[in-house]
Design an enzyme around this catalytic site. Structure first.
Site, mmCIF file in Angstrom:
data_model
loop_
_atom_site.group_PDB
_atom_site.id
_atom_site.type_symbol
_atom_site.label_atom_id
_atom_site.label_comp_id
_atom_site.label_asym_id
_atom_site.label_seq_id
_atom_site.Cartn_x
_atom_site.Cartn_y
_atom_site.Cartn_z
ATOM 1 N N ASP A 53 -55.409 61.956 6.503
ATOM 2 C CA ASP A 53 -54.294 62.465 7.113
ATOM 3 C C ASP A 53 -54.236 63.769 7.932
ATOM 4 O O ASP A 53 -55.345 64.461 7.780
ATOM 5 C CB ASP A 53 -53.326 62.724 6.056
ATOM 6 C CG ASP A 53 -52.741 61.410 5.640
ATOM 7 O OD1 ASP A 53 -52.753 60.509 6.166
ATOM 8 O OD2 ASP A 53 -52.321 61.559 4.379
ATOM 9 N N TYR A 111 -64.160 62.471 -3.026
ATOM 10 C CA TYR A 111 -63.215 63.339 -2.428
ATOM 11 C C TYR A 111 -63.153 64.508 -3.367
ATOM 12 O O TYR A 111 -63.330 64.379 -4.421
ATOM 13 C CB TYR A 111 -61.497 62.870 -2.408
ATOM 14 C CG TYR A 111 -61.479 61.916 -1.259
ATOM 15 C CD1 TYR A 111 -60.747 62.596 -0.161
ATOM 16 C CD2 TYR A 111 -61.212 60.469 -1.642
ATOM 17 C CE1 TYR A 111 -60.613 61.644 0.927
ATOM 18 C CE2 TYR A 111 -61.013 59.870 -0.505
ATOM 19 C CZ TYR A 111 -60.437 60.237 0.527
ATOM 20 O OH TYR A 111 -59.909 59.261 1.896
#
Lengths: 251, 251
Positions: A53, A111
């Site tokens: 994003d 992540y």
């Protein structure tokens, strides 16, 4: 045609996200523009291991593309880096099997999420960490991290915007948090992620750290399958796609 | 009227420099905009210890301004920070003597310059360091740093754009370089600087480190008083205005 696998880093601060858009600067847009130049105007489509994003960073994103060009890997890396803007950098390029697909073949993605706990915000880190200067009970956070590990239905931890119709079951192999000076770094290693899943997990872990909810809530949230019951989504700028792992025989 | 002294940090990456301009986002513009809001639309002019160029950062820039407002220092800091963009942060606010002037009263300013010597550029540091992945002879650089120290005519180390008509003599109290992992940090402490002086000194020190010129050139450059004989100006993004010192009785 050759299949090329490419490991890239990017600073997400000045991008509207990975995926190309009619407006706004995107990582896909910049890389495809560079490849088009290298291919004398022919369009080359790139495929990422997954989109990121707006504002989200990558230390080890993986993309693939097909090309008729036959450069050696060193030449590929130099040529691409010389044509890319400074906030995207190609770390490694290799040729892959023609069947390789960087999204479908990924067996693990990591992540990380960086929280800056210092009292005052650091102007030089504002795009790279989430400034959260509040007291945290690390023991409770660590307990909750362990509860997130394993194979679960993560519906409660996925954005309402997640339009994937398949299973919401994912496996997290390891969830941890590490304190280093005033930074708290979360690490998530798993087989896949739903939309906003890491940021919602982080928002929930921080609520648990503040004592606003219990670590045991994690179990309930898995059972409830309701996004509105988990905590707020943590902001994008602390999130890094850290690395993607493939089985040796697919490359 | 009250005289307010304000120590600020800023990330210069997305500014066209300190000084207000018809076009482009500036540090002065953003701070004066915030002050105008706090003063119900009245313009409040700020004065810096010195301007910084496009892309140059500050860890401890000092500004002053006059105001009829009587907030306590904590209130000032909170109010200003709440109205400033995230890439400017007020670190400290104090009331100063009515005669205080942050430019004329400064007795020492420190600049630092960060060079990233790692082989590959780090996308997350591109706006904050000068990436210079070449071999350097640190001994020669240290020798040259010592030669820069002291009271000298720095004409050779000032931009042709320097329009100041006064003396080009400045005193550098300390010039040093420190290696930390793959970063090399130069520190300059002096009584004042000509336009681009730090960046031209760094460019020259890096040439000396590469063996492209001798440390002894520094002495010649002081004597020659000719900008064209010094090395190229190092880029802005590695430069930080680190701090400004005032005598105790002026504040």
């Amino acid at each position: 045609m050759n299949k090329v696998k490419c490991t890239i880093q990017y600073d997400g601060a000045n991008f509207s996200g990975f995926q190309i858009q009619p407006r706004g600067r995107t990582i896909q847009g910049e890389i495809e523009r560079a490849l088009k130049k290298m291919h004398k105007g022919s369009y080359v489509r790139i495929h990422p291991s997954g989109r990121t994003d707006k504002g989200v960073h990558a230390v080890g994103q993986v993309i693939h593309f097909e090309t008729p060009l036959h450069l050696d890997v060193h030449g590929w890396k130099q040529a691409l880096n010389s044509m890319l803007p400074k906030d995207i950098h190609v770390k490694e390029i290799t040729y892959a099997k023609s069947t390789f697909h960087c999204r479908y073949d990924a067996i693990e993605k990591e992540y990380r999420y960086i929280v800056d706990r210092s009292k005052e915000p650091n102007v030089f880190r504002q795009n790279y960490v989430f400034h959260f200067p509040y007291e945290l009970h690390i023991d409770a956070i660590e307990e909750a991290c362990l509860l997130l590990q394993g194979k679960h239905d993560f519906t409660s931890f996925s954005s309402a915007k997640d339009t994937s119709k398949g299973s919401k079951v994912r496996t997290l192999y390891e969830v941890s948090c590490r304190e280093d000076a005033e930074e708290l770094t979360f690490s998530f290693r798993g087989d896949g992620y739903l939309y906003n899943m890491v940021r919602i997990m982080v928002g929930t872990l921080l609520d648990i750290g503040q004592g606003r909810r219990d670590a045991a809530d994690i179990k309930d949230l898995f059972a409830q399958k309701d996004r509105t019951l988990a905590s707020a989504t943590a902001p994008a700028q602390g999130l890094y796609l850290w690395g993607v792992t493939y089985p040796k025989d697919t490359i």
